[in-house]
Structures are given as C-alpha cells and as structure tokens.
Design an enzyme around this catalytic site. Structure first.
Site, short mmCIF file in Angstrom:
data_model
loop_
_atom_site.label_atom_id
_atom_site.label_comp_id
_atom_site.label_asym_id
_atom_site.label_seq_id
_atom_site.Cartn_x
_atom_site.Cartn_y
_atom_site.Cartn_z
N HIS A 82 33.35 53.48 29.42
CA HIS A 82 34.13 53.34 30.46
C HIS A 82 35.27 53.34 29.27
O HIS A 82 35.35 53.12 28.32
CB HIS A 82 34.16 51.67 31.16
CG HIS A 82 35.11 51.43 31.56
ND1 HIS A 82 35.64 50.99 32.95
CD2 HIS A 82 36.36 51.06 31.37
CE1 HIS A 82 36.77 50.90 33.33
NE2 HIS A 82 37.51 50.55 32.84
N ASP A 161 37.94 41.86 41.45
CA ASP A 161 39.00 42.68 41.28
C ASP A 161 39.52 43.41 41.54
O ASP A 161 40.23 43.59 41.33
CB ASP A 161 37.58 43.16 39.74
CG ASP A 161 38.72 44.30 39.08
OD1 ASP A 161 39.67 43.88 38.17
OD2 ASP A 161 38.45 45.59 39.20
N ARG A 168 47.80 43.05 41.20
CA ARG A 168 48.23 43.32 39.53
C ARG A 168 49.28 44.27 39.46
O ARG A 168 50.17 44.80 38.76
CB ARG A 168 47.54 43.13 38.12
CG ARG A 168 46.54 42.37 38.10
CD ARG A 168 45.98 42.29 37.54
NE ARG A 168 45.76 43.25 36.24
CZ ARG A 168 44.96 43.54 35.49
NH1 ARG A 168 43.80 43.57 35.83
NH2 ARG A 168 45.21 43.94 34.89
N SER A 183 38.94 42.63 34.35
CA SER A 183 39.06 43.30 35.28
C SER A 183 37.43 44.13 34.68
O SER A 183 37.08 44.54 35.19
CB SER A 183 39.79 44.32 35.09
OG SER A 183 39.82 45.51 35.96
N LYS A 187 33.30 44.27 36.00
CA LYS A 187 32.32 46.06 37.13
C LYS A 187 31.75 45.51 36.17
O LYS A 187 30.12 46.32 36.97
CB LYS A 187 33.89 46.63 37.10
CG LYS A 187 34.51 45.92 37.84
CD LYS A 187 35.60 47.61 38.00
CE LYS A 187 36.69 47.67 37.60
NZ LYS A 187 38.06 47.84 37.48
#
Ligand code: URA
Length: 440
Positions: A82, A161, A168, A183, A187
């Site tokens: 990620h 999220d 947000r 967040s 995931k």
C-alpha cells in the site's frame, strides 16, 4: 452511552475505550450517529491525537465494519502493498508482477485517484477492456491459476472507512496520523494478505510533509499489523518529485511497462526493486540480497512483464498497448511548458504538478467526473536539473486546448528556477520494521 459524552471526553484529552470507539464508529455506519457528531469527534481526534492502543482499537473496529476477506482458498503466501499516495506513483503495476513472478501470490485490492494523487485502478482501466471488478470466485480463481489479480476495492471492505474518509475529506481532518493509520490498516487487515509492505511517501506531494511524521505513521501502521499477526514493514520514500517522468493514466502504464522491460527510468526502477525485494523478504523468499537478485532476474528474463500481460489478458485487457505503448489512444493536443529563465529547478511542488494533471483531465475534481485516460504530463526536467531559457520543462496532453492555460498556471505556481543546485534527496529515507527504524 451517549455520543455527546464520547466527543467531550476526547475534546478534553481523554483516552477512549474500545466500547466507546465501537459505539461511535458502528453507530455512524448504522446511521444512529449523524455526520455532525462524527465530524466533531474526528476534529477532537485531529486536535488531541490518540494513544497507540486507541488507534489499534479504532483500526480493529473499522476493519470489522465490513467483510474480512478470507484468502485461505488461495494456496501459498499472499502479499500486499500500500502506498500512502503520490503523483506519478505507478509502483504497484511494476512490483505486483515482479513479486508474483517470483512465486508469491498477489491478491490485491487497489484504489482510484484521490485529490491530486493517482490510483492504480484508474491506470489499469486505461488499458482498453480491462475489468477491475471481479467476483470473489473469479478473483480467487485467477490468483490460483496465474498467481496475480489486482482489482478495485469491494464496497464491503472496511465500510466505516469509506464513510469516515468521505467525511474527513470535507472537514479538514485527513492529515492526522492516527486517522490515516487506522484508515489504511483497517483496509489492509480486512483484505486478508499475510505479508504487507507499506510505502509511506514523504514530501510536497505526500500527506506527510516531513520525515519524522512519516516515520511515526509507518511505526504505528507496522505495530498495528504486527499485533494482528501479519508480517509488515514500511519504506519511507521520497515524494518531493514524482517518480519517473510520466503523470496520467495511460502515460504511467507505458512507463511502468518500460520498467518491466528493463528500459525504465533509473529512479522508478530503483524504488520498484527496493519495494519488491522487501515484499519478497516479508513473504519469506530469502535474505535481502537474495530477494533483490530475484527481483532483478524476473525483469531481465522477461517473466515479470509476461505475467503482467497475462494478468491484464485474464481481466479482459488489450495487451497490445502494453507491448507497444504507441498503440494507446493519444490526446488530441499537446503543449510545451518552457523555462522563462536559465538555472536549476530548485522547487517543483508535487501537489501543484498533480493538480495540473487533474486539470488536464487525468484525475477527477468531483467523484463522479469521467477521466481522460490519455491526458497528463511528461516531465523533461525535474527537481535539481538545469534548464536553458525557452527550453521545454514538460509537455501537457489533453483533448481540449483550453485546459492548458489554467494547468500551466497551476504547474508554474510550484516551480522555481534559481542559480544554486538544490541538495539531492535520497529515493528512500528509511525502513521501518517491528524491530525499529533503519535510516539510510
Ligand atoms: N489513504 C488512505 O487510505 N487513508 C487515509 O486516511 C490517507 C491515505
């Protein structure tokens, strides 16, 4: 329990219990907690922070707010990566096939572009025909058959999220380390891989603008993942200049394929090799030098590029454009942005570059906007390079020439040319594991 009391407790600097966090998050998903109360809580967290324990509990509650994917039907070690986001950040399209060609399964869910940053799924869809929404059965079958599939994130993953991120985004609470860590990790934990490599970007194009914050974010995410029994490490990579030269969807796919063919730009190739080696290491493929050698080998023998083509073909994509990038549809117009004076490029704000490419049509200003896959920017001169007056710094591509002037203004607003060469920045600043921080 009342949401009012939870907000007040955090506002006054208190530490929330798991039950209080679950009450707020699950209530928000269910609709019993309204936007205005969740916004107040997010702002209190933004201003007061969270302890590591609170962040870990928040992550766990968010991960369990949707499906927890069980990848056990796929044999072998599954690895994921990620990136915390960037401009011209096309590493997934290179690393995933490299790692899969070395025998580690990639069952990856990726995102779309967000704000000034790009997303892997948009880039993949620039390859004509590519399907990024597979059923779970198709997804698992493809990974078991060829070792790799990259698809869009299912709407059922970390449902909290999705809702909280959208809130947000419009309440100025994105740039908060515990909220970013929870967040991302909610995931990643829900997506089910055994080994997770995090690419935490730092610089003008990243959420984290300084190294200490990036290391803190990485440390927190590594500790959350490790506590959940996953193998996790993070590399802190530079985002003070985009990786490679190309920004925009098909332009970035073309540059990624060049790396897989051994013909890519040096900075992008090096970062990809380091990320891929670290993923292979986490997946237990050997020590770091062995993993690096494996990654280099599958580029040199063409197997990573072949596997990338097989993945796109399995997902319906036209691999001709991967083999020959000239076959991608071209934008109707191009425009050169030229230097107004001679000197070194001393500043080239990455957020401005990303915003300029969005203005050309390569990203979305609003969620529902269409993307022009051929639009974007090719940079000829990057931070620290010299230019002559009148020399092209970059070329813009778009289907509408009226887009060039505002995009040029945006690009130039972050650009400075001066007499002194700026200090060279490393590509990778540090590696963060459960055992500590190694600075390079
Ligand atoms: N990427 C995410 O997925 N979440 C954040 O909060 C920031 C970047």
């Amino acid at each position: 329990m009342r949401m009012y009391d939870i907000i007040a407790k955090k506002r006054d600097g208190g530490t929330l219990t798991r039950d209080e966090i679950a009450f707020a998050v699950n209530g928000y998903v269910a609709g019993s907690v309204p936007d205005y109360q969740m916004s107040a809580l997010l702002m209190a967290i933004y201003l007061r922070g969270m302890t590591d324990e609170e962040t870990a509990q928040l992550t766990d509650v968010m991960a369990h707010s949707g499906d927890m994917v069980d990848l056990s039907a796929i044999s072998g070690v599954k690895a994921d990566k990620h990136s915390t986001g960037g401009v011209g950040d096309k590493t997934t399209l290179v690393i995933a096939p490299i790692v899969a060609a070395c025998g580690v399964k990639i069952a990856k869910m990726s995102g779309r572009g967000l704000g000034h940053t790009g997303g892997t799924i948009d880039k993949m869809e620039s390859v004509p025909g590519t399907r990024t929404a597979l059923t779970q059965e198709e997804f698992f079958r493809q990974v078991n058959d060829i070792g790799i599939a990259v698809i869009g994130q299912s709407g059922k993953i970390a449902v909290a999220d999705k809702k909280m991120y959208a809130l947000r985004d419009v309440t100025a609470t994105v740039g908060c380390i515990p909220l970013i860590a929870s967040s991302i990790m909610s995931k990643k934990l829900a997506a089910g891989s055994d080994a997770i490599l995090l690419d935490v970007t730092v610089g003008s194009g990243a959420f984290m603008k300084n190294l200490d914050d990036a290391i803190e974010l990485a440390r927190l995410m590594v500790s959350i993942g490790t506590a959940h029994g996953r193998k996790v490490a993070a590399l802190i990579t530079d985002m003070d200049t985009p990786l490679g030269h190309n920004i925009g969807n098909s332009l970035e796919v073309a540059e990624s394929m060049a790396v897989l063919k051994g013909e890519g730009p040096a900075d992008l190739t090096e970062v990809c090799l380091q990320l891929a080696s670290n993923m292979l290491y986490l997946a237990g493929k050997g020590d770091m030098p062995q993993c690096r050698a494996m990654a280099e080998h599958v580029i040199a023998d063409g197997s990573a590029f072949d596997l990338c083509c097989r993945m796109f073909a399995a997902q319906g994509g036209d691999t001709e454009v991967l083999r020959d990038s000239e076959k991608f549809r071209k934008a109707k117009y191009s425009y050169s942005v030229c230097a107004k004076s001679a000197g070194y490029i001393t500043a080239n704000d990455v957020e401005c570059i990303g915003n300029a490419s969005v203005m050309l049509g390569a990203g979305r200003a609003k969620k529902e906007d269409p993307i022009d896959f051929a639009a974007g920017i090719v940079m000829h001169k990057k931070l620290g390079e010299t230019v002559e007056a009148g020399e092209p710094i970059c070329t813009f591509y778009a289907d509408d020439p009226a887009l060039f002037a505002p995009a040029e203004q945006m690009y130039r607003s972050g650009l400075m040319i001066g007499p002194d060469c700026p200090p060279a920045m490393p590509l990778i600043y540090a590696r963060v594991t459960k055992d500590g921080v190694e600075r390079f």
